[in-house]
Enzyme design. Structure first.
Site, PDB file in Angstrom:
ATOM      1  N   ASP A 186      42.784  41.404  43.226  1.00 20.80           N
ATOM      2  CA  ASP A 186      43.742  41.182  42.297  1.00 20.80           C
ATOM      3  C   ASP A 186      44.898  42.365  42.192  1.00 20.80           C
ATOM      4  O   ASP A 186      45.927  42.071  41.474  1.00 20.80           O
ATOM      5  CB  ASP A 186      43.181  41.436  40.876  1.00 20.80           C
ATOM      6  CG  ASP A 186      42.379  40.129  40.375  1.00 20.80           C
ATOM      7  OD1 ASP A 186      42.246  39.021  40.932  1.00 20.80           O
ATOM      8  OD2 ASP A 186      41.426  40.321  39.526  1.00 20.80           O
ATOM      9  N   LYS A 237      45.830  41.326  33.194  1.00 19.65           N
ATOM     10  CA  LYS A 237      46.448  40.026  33.635  1.00 19.65           C
ATOM     11  C   LYS A 237      45.424  38.910  32.869  1.00 19.65           C
ATOM     12  O   LYS A 237      44.088  39.293  32.614  1.00 19.65           O
ATOM     13  CB  LYS A 237      46.211  39.800  35.049  1.00 19.65           C
ATOM     14  CG  LYS A 237      44.908  40.092  35.655  1.00 19.65           C
ATOM     15  CD  LYS A 237      44.093  38.979  35.873  1.00 19.65           C
ATOM     16  CE  LYS A 237      42.631  39.150  36.310  1.00 19.65           C
ATOM     17  NZ  LYS A 237      41.524  38.395  36.071  1.00 19.65           N
TER      18      LYS A 237
HETATM   19  P1  ATP Z   1      36.936  42.417  38.026  1.00 17.23           P
HETATM   20  O1  ATP Z   1      37.037  41.143  37.989  1.00 17.23           O
HETATM   21  O2  ATP Z   1      37.600  43.244  39.315  1.00 17.23           O
HETATM   22  O3  ATP Z   1      35.452  43.036  37.866  1.00 17.23           O
HETATM   23  P2  ATP Z   1      37.474  43.249  35.441  1.00 17.23           P
HETATM   24  O4  ATP Z   1      38.862  43.256  34.730  1.00 17.23           O
HETATM   25  O5  ATP Z   1      36.532  42.280  34.919  1.00 17.23           O
HETATM   26  O6  ATP Z   1      37.709  43.319  36.922  1.00 17.23           O
HETATM   27  P3  ATP Z   1      37.573  46.153  35.280  1.00 17.23           P
HETATM   28  O7  ATP Z   1      37.788  46.569  33.861  1.00 17.23           O
HETATM   29  O8  ATP Z   1      38.434  46.424  36.337  1.00 17.23           O
HETATM   30  O9  ATP Z   1      36.921  44.566  35.126  1.00 17.23           O
HETATM   31  O10 ATP Z   1      36.025  46.858  35.497  1.00 17.23           O
HETATM   32  C1  ATP Z   1      35.201  46.491  36.663  1.00 17.23           C
HETATM   33  C2  ATP Z   1      34.398  47.718  36.915  1.00 17.23           C
HETATM   34  O11 ATP Z   1      35.026  48.627  37.724  1.00 17.23           O
HETATM   35  C3  ATP Z   1      33.850  48.551  35.687  1.00 17.23           C
HETATM   36  O12 ATP Z   1      32.671  48.366  35.574  1.00 17.23           O
HETATM   37  C4  ATP Z   1      34.053  50.024  36.245  1.00 17.23           C
HETATM   38  O13 ATP Z   1      32.850  50.763  36.312  1.00 17.23           O
HETATM   39  C5  ATP Z   1      34.799  49.921  37.332  1.00 17.23           C
HETATM   40  N1  ATP Z   1      36.112  50.556  37.322  1.00 17.23           N
HETATM   41  C6  ATP Z   1      36.432  51.587  38.196  1.00 17.23           C
HETATM   42  N2  ATP Z   1      37.821  51.956  38.049  1.00 17.23           N
HETATM   43  C7  ATP Z   1      37.997  51.527  36.755  1.00 17.23           C
HETATM   44  C8  ATP Z   1      39.104  51.738  36.164  1.00 17.23           C
HETATM   45  N3  ATP Z   1      40.157  52.615  36.286  1.00 17.23           N
HETATM   46  N4  ATP Z   1      39.345  50.985  34.920  1.00 17.23           N
HETATM   47  C9  ATP Z   1      38.197  50.332  34.505  1.00 17.23           C
HETATM   48  N5  ATP Z   1      36.971  50.139  35.361  1.00 17.23           N
HETATM   49  C10 ATP Z   1      37.181  50.846  36.475  1.00 17.23           C
END
Ligand code: ATP
Length: 292
Positions: free
Chosen positions: A136, A11
């Site tokens: 989210d 997203k």
């Molecule tokens: P958010 O704003 O929720 O942090 P984001 O898009 O910035 O979302 P994500 O890629 O969701 O970040 O990753 C955030 C953290 O979640 C990572 O540092 C990782 O350790 C953990 N994590 C847990 N499960 C997953 C997954 N399936 N994919 C990616 N990261 C994950």
């Protein structure tokens, strides 16, 4: 029970405004989100018992901390299921990047397990589970375009604008969301109401107008910590993007490109320059359609 594959789309936030800090430490926000074709793929296979998650991407936990594992455990508990599942995640969405990759994996797990265990999709029930997994996750159950209020999980569906071409660049370092919120200083003065300005542009599916009203209040915070993010915005605009914005808490930046051809040209020029450069486009509601 059958082998199942589900796409988990990334997203972007077209608008992200912070309303207030809540007593529980979280923030109330107002955000307009849209899903992209850029997706992870989750493969579900039967397993005697328990939940096993595998993923080869560094930085993604391959244990109970993975959001997909937490979603699967919650789902099994809610539906009183004893049988197990192995979830393999083919990661394409950059990690800790502001693109909601982990949240989308969790949402895709909830949807995917309905298919995997032949359980009718009860959206309200899945939404309640999704809220327990992260702000989210409810949006990513359906995707498309929506306004999110509260923690971002009170959703008001907006018509999607599929087919808007975007060049997405990630500089290859992670930005932890809590750190960005910690460094956020809320202004006393009120700002433009970008959501009200964006709404007619979305209804008219007008890319120029949509580009005009992109706004992310977290951008200045992340830019201060990582000036590289600001430079990526400049590079996107200099190479022909009509507008560019950081997504979520960053550091990923997306630029709206005028045509797929222009996007291909930009992709060729910028690919070697950053660890992750991807030409993708916005999509409508997707997860259920993508079930195979
Ligand atoms: P958010 O704003 O929720 O942090 P984001 O898009 O910035 O979302 P994500 O890629 O969701 O970040 O990753 C955030 C953290 O979640 C990572 O540092 C990782 O350790 C953990 N994590 C847990 N499960 C997953 C997954 N399936 N994919 C990616 N990261 C994950």
């Amino acid at each position: 029970m059958k082998h199942t594959a589900v796409n988990a789309p990334a997203k972007i936030n077209l608008v992200l405004e912070i309303v207030r800090r809540r007593p529980d430490g979280y923030h109330d926000i107002r955000t307009v989100m849209h899903t992209l074709e850029l997706s992870d793929t989750l493969l579900f296979t039967p397993r005697q018992e328990g939940v096993l998650v595998s993923c080869d991407t560094p930085g993604v936990p391959a244990n109970a901390d993975n959001l997909a594992a937490r979603a699967a455990e919650l789902f099994r508990e809610a539906y009183g299921l004893k049988s197990g599942v192995h979830i393999h995640i083919q990661k394409r969405i950059p990690v800790a990047a502001g693109l909601g990759g982990g949240s989308s994996d969790a949402a895709a797990t909830l949807m995917g397990l309905c298919r995997f265990w032949n359980i009718p999709v009860n959206y309200r029930r899945l939404h309640a589970l999704a809220r327990q997994l992260g702000s989210d996750v409810p949006f990513l159950l359906k995707g498309g375009c929506a306004l999110g209020t509260g923690k971002g999980d009170r959703l008001f569906p907006w018509p999607a604008v599929p087919g808007l071409w975007m060049l997405v660049i990630n500089p290859g370092f992670a930005v932890p969301t809590p750190l960005v919120y910690k460094n956020l200083k809320l202004p006393l003065t009120s700002k433009k109401n970008y959501i009200n300005l964006l709404r007619p542009a979305i209804l008219k599916k007008n890319p120029e107008k949509i580009g005009q009203y992109l706004y992310n209040q977290l951008e200045t915070v992340t830019l201060k910590m990582h000036p590289e993010v600001g430079r990526i915005k400049e590079v996107l605009l200099a190479h022909g993007a009509t507008a560019a914005l950081m997504s979520g808490s960053g550091p990923t930046v997306f630029g709206i490109v005028p045509s797929p051809e222009a996007g291909q040209q930009m992709l060729r020029k910028l690919s070697g320059r950053y660890p992750f450069v991807c030409l993708t486009r916005t999509i409508g509601q997707s997860i259920r359609k993508n079930l195979r």
